[in-house]
Design a protein around this motif. Structure first.
Motif, PDB file in Angstrom:
ATOM      1  N   ALA B  16       0.841  -1.197   0.000  1.00 33.03           N
ATOM      2  CA  ALA B  16       0.000   0.000   0.000  1.00 33.03           C
ATOM      3  C   ALA B  16       0.877   1.247   0.000  1.00 33.03           C
ATOM      4  O   ALA B  16       1.811   1.358   0.789  1.00 33.03           O
ATOM      5  N   THR B  17       0.563   2.168  -0.888  1.00 36.16           N
ATOM      6  CA  THR B  17       1.298   3.429  -0.923  1.00 36.16           C
ATOM      7  C   THR B  17       0.655   4.399   0.052  1.00 36.16           C
ATOM      8  O   THR B  17      -0.557   4.638  -0.009  1.00 36.16           O
ATOM      9  N   VAL B  18       1.461   4.918   0.959  1.00 34.98           N
ATOM     10  CA  VAL B  18       0.909   5.856   1.943  1.00 34.98           C
ATOM     11  C   VAL B  18       0.850   7.242   1.322  1.00 34.98           C
ATOM     12  O   VAL B  18       1.865   7.811   0.937  1.00 34.98           O
ATOM     13  N   VAL B  19      -0.361   7.756   1.189  1.00 33.43           N
ATOM     14  CA  VAL B  19      -0.542   9.089   0.598  1.00 33.43           C
ATOM     15  C   VAL B  19      -1.149  10.013   1.645  1.00 33.43           C
ATOM     16  O   VAL B  19      -1.732   9.547   2.632  1.00 33.43           O
ATOM     17  N   LEU B  21      -3.931  11.943   2.885  1.00 30.90           N
ATOM     18  CA  LEU B  21      -5.374  12.015   2.616  1.00 30.90           C
ATOM     19  C   LEU B  21      -6.017  13.270   3.213  1.00 30.90           C
ATOM     20  O   LEU B  21      -7.217  13.477   3.059  1.00 30.90           O
ATOM     21  N   ARG B  22      -5.234  14.095   3.922  1.00 31.53           N
ATOM     22  CA  ARG B  22      -5.847  15.226   4.638  1.00 31.53           C
ATOM     23  C   ARG B  22      -6.661  16.157   3.741  1.00 31.53           C
ATOM     24  O   ARG B  22      -7.803  16.465   4.073  1.00 31.53           O
ATOM     25  N   ARG B  24      -8.215  15.607   0.926  1.00 31.23           N
ATOM     26  CA  ARG B  24      -9.438  14.934   0.465  1.00 31.23           C
ATOM     27  C   ARG B  24     -10.435  14.788   1.602  1.00 31.23           C
ATOM     28  O   ARG B  24     -11.635  14.996   1.439  1.00 31.23           O
ATOM     29  N   VAL B  25      -9.923  14.387   2.770  1.00 32.95           N
ATOM     30  CA  VAL B  25     -10.821  14.139   3.913  1.00 32.95           C
ATOM     31  C   VAL B  25     -11.490  15.437   4.346  1.00 32.95           C
ATOM     32  O   VAL B  25     -12.712  15.486   4.567  1.00 32.95           O
ATOM     33  N   ARG B  28     -14.093  16.610   1.785  1.00 31.83           N
ATOM     34  CA  ARG B  28     -15.279  15.743   1.816  1.00 31.83           C
ATOM     35  C   ARG B  28     -16.126  16.016   3.074  1.00 31.83           C
ATOM     36  O   ARG B  28     -17.348  16.042   3.008  1.00 31.83           O
ATOM     37  N   ALA B  29     -15.448  16.229   4.196  1.00 27.65           N
ATOM     38  CA  ALA B  29     -16.176  16.498   5.444  1.00 27.65           C
ATOM     39  C   ALA B  29     -16.984  17.788   5.318  1.00 27.65           C
ATOM     40  O   ALA B  29     -18.126  17.862   5.764  1.00 27.65           O
ATOM     41  N   VAL B  32     -20.056  16.999   3.208  1.00 26.68           N
ATOM     42  CA  VAL B  32     -21.075  16.222   3.938  1.00 26.68           C
ATOM     43  C   VAL B  32     -21.834  17.129   4.903  1.00 26.68           C
ATOM     44  O   VAL B  32     -23.054  17.074   5.001  1.00 26.68           O
ATOM     45  N   ARG B  33     -21.086  17.994   5.599  1.00 28.15           N
ATOM     46  CA  ARG B  33     -21.766  18.920   6.536  1.00 28.15           C
ATOM     47  C   ARG B  33     -22.756  19.797   5.795  1.00 28.15           C
ATOM     48  O   ARG B  33     -23.863  20.007   6.246  1.00 28.15           O
ATOM     49  N   ARG B  36     -25.839  17.864   4.797  1.00 26.20           N
ATOM     50  CA  ARG B  36     -26.729  17.600   5.934  1.00 26.20           C
ATOM     51  C   ARG B  36     -27.569  18.827   6.261  1.00 26.20           C
ATOM     52  O   ARG B  36     -28.748  18.728   6.539  1.00 26.20           O
TER      53      ARG B  36
END
Lengths: 171, 354
Positions: B16-19, B21-22, B24-25, B28-29, B32-33, B36
């Motif tokens: 697995a390649t560690v990328v 993700l901050r 993207r996360v 996306r958060a 989503v907020r 909602r």
């Protein structure tokens, strides 16, 4: 702001570990990234509570593993990733080439397992979790963990017998 | 056990390649907020649109009041400020956030609190009309309807929820969908006792709204979802039963009602047909439909009284009426008319039908 930077620090520190588990579950880099991202987004939405409750990682891992099972149901990932299981290898020579070859065979064999069995094997034999911890993470009974573990190992034993040869000899 | 298996698993995991993700996360958060919030607002907007549709279309004639009794008419513009100890109806203007308390004898008072950001949260009138509870991120607001006094209660959540006060006004409850596999029901004693949180297994459908209803004797709760419900027994200790799933297409956006003994609940079909909406009376033990009734599409279901009467909020001809029917939709009775220049009011009801 403190919560935001705490979440940022958690993502930076734990992404690697989470990605490795997710890769074992999905067998695919992109799917693993999506799975970890999904778990982290859900954690971010309730970060204050998770931090107040102590260590947020158990929640993230719970989401990751359960999400994996529901993703598998929705997308039937296994059908795409592992159409054929390689023939069982007969050599048990423990050199590097063989370890790599076994890993290849194991990767495909893992992807042919039902998602819960796969999750149980990864949690028990990669993350070294106890049966009770696995049951808690997956939301099932300890009995289910035992039976899924036994079935999963049995299936792997038929496909990659070398992985169990040393253990069986040493008994 | 299986040392070689472990080694091989570690070997695979290393691929697995560690990328990072901050980015993207976090992006996306935020999305989503925002979704909602939009979903919560959409529930309110759909109700308002339905009201508008009914106002511009012919409605069924209202039932005549019982002989010898005139239906009280309340003009919200004449409401005085302050509390109302015997309030039976709470009314909120979803645009301005102003809140009124009304009795079916025709008295009205405007509360000294405003709901600045409703986000779909409905003020819930409870405990014999003595407490009005509002939800909000991280905090619930309780208003004593007798004197208008306000109490803020911190709640460990940043999600939308509908706080509900127990019949004895000693416990605040709220439920939150954990977006994974369960609803978390929290009971907050309104003294110094620590809160209790229970996991309620969902029936398979999650929802922005997770309303709760207390039984009239305070021994149990029913937690509602988009297409399901779960009974929680509080005695001898809090315990959630298996949730039930509703097979029919029903939603909570147009109101809901739960029988005082928690044996049945009512939800409405999302799509009106011919200007009318179908409502189902559902069995809380197995989710099956017991009865079916229809009401004009703009009606909101706001209560279920001890006499097995459903309470409806009915917009008509520029005013609003509080009506009751039996659980088959028959035996219509008008309890109260409200006049207001506003056309986006929502309401909740407490008290048995008098």
């Amino acid at each position: 702001m403190r919560e935001a930077s705490s979440f940022d620090a958690f993502v930076a520190a734990r992404t690697g570990t989470l990605l490795r588990s997710a890769y074992l579950l999905t067998g695919d880099q992109q799917l693993a990234e999506d799975l970890v991202q999904s778990a982290l987004v859900k954690a971010s939405l309730r970060w204050d509570r998770l931090v107040a409750g102590g260590d947020p990682e158990p929640y993230v891992r719970t989401v990751l593993y359960r999400e994996h099972v529901s993703w598998w149901r929705r997308r039937k990932v296994a059908e795409v990733l592992a159409a054929e299981v390689p023939e069982p290898r007969r050599s048990a020579a423990p050199d590097f080439v063989d370890v790599m070859a076994e890993a290849d065979t194991l990767r495909v064999a893992l992807l042919r397992l039902p998602p819960r069995q796969r999750a149980v094997l990864v949690l028990r034999h990669f993350e070294d979790r106890s049966e009770t911890e696995v049951a808690e993470l997956l939301g099932c009974s300890v009995g289910t963990v035992r039976s899924q573990n036994a079935r999963g190992l049995s299936r792997l034993r038929t496909v990659v017998p070398e992985l169990f040869a040393v253990e069986e000899v040493s008994r | 056990m299986g040392q070689q298996l472990r080694t091989s698993l570690q070997q695979i995991a290393k691929e697995a390649t560690v990328v990072d993700l901050r980015p993207r996360v976090l992006a996306r958060a935020r999305l989503v907020r925002r979704r909602r919030r939009m979903a919560s607002v959409a529930a309110v907007v759909s109700a308002v649109l339905a009201v508008g549709a009914v106002l511009s279309s012919p409605t069924e004639p209202e039932a005549a009041p019982p002989a010898g009794r005139a239906v009280p008419t309340v003009n919200l513009g004449d409401a005085r400020s302050g509390g109302l100890p015997d309030a039976e109806l709470s009314v909120v203007d979803v645009d301005s956030g102003d809140t009124w308390l009304v009795t079916t004898t025709g008295r009205a008072a405007q509360l000294p609190v405003r709901v600045d950001s409703l986000s779909g949260a409905l003020p819930m009138l409870f405990a014999d009309g003595t407490v009005l509870a509002f939800g909000g991120p991280g905090q619930a607001t309780l208003v004593r309807t007798g004197d208008g006094s306000v109490t803020k209660v911190s709640v460990p959540t940043d999600q939308e929820y509908l706080p509900v006060v127990s019949p004895d006004a000693r416990t605040l409850t709220y439920a939150e969908d954990n977006q994974v596999d369960a609803i978390e029901l929290t009971l907050v004693p309104l003294d110094d006792t620590p809160p209790t949180t229970l996991r309620v297994t969902t029936s398979g459908a999650s929802s922005t709204l997770v309303p709760i209803a207390w039984s009239d004797d305070g021994t149990g709760l029913l937690v509602l979802e988009g297409r399901g419900a779960t009974r929680v027994d509080l005695e001898p200790r809090p315990r959630a039963r298996q949730g039930v799933h509703v097979k029919q297409d029903v939603v909570l956006a147009n109101g809901w009602a739960v029988a005082p003994d928690l044996s049945r609940f009512v939800m409405g079909n999302p799509a009106p047909s011919g200007g009318r909406r179908t409502w189902l009376v559902l069995d809380a033990d197995d989710g099956s439909a017991i009865e079916e009734l229809t009401r004009p599409a703009g009606d909101r279901l706001i209560g279920w009284t001890a006499g097995d009467r459903l309470v409806w909020w009915h917009p008509a001809n520029g005013s609003y009426s509080v009506l009751t029917t039996d659980t088959a939709g028959r035996s219509l009775s008008t309890k109260l008319r409200l006049t207001s220049t506003l056309h986006n009011l929502r309401a909740t009801w407490t008290q048995d039908e008098g």
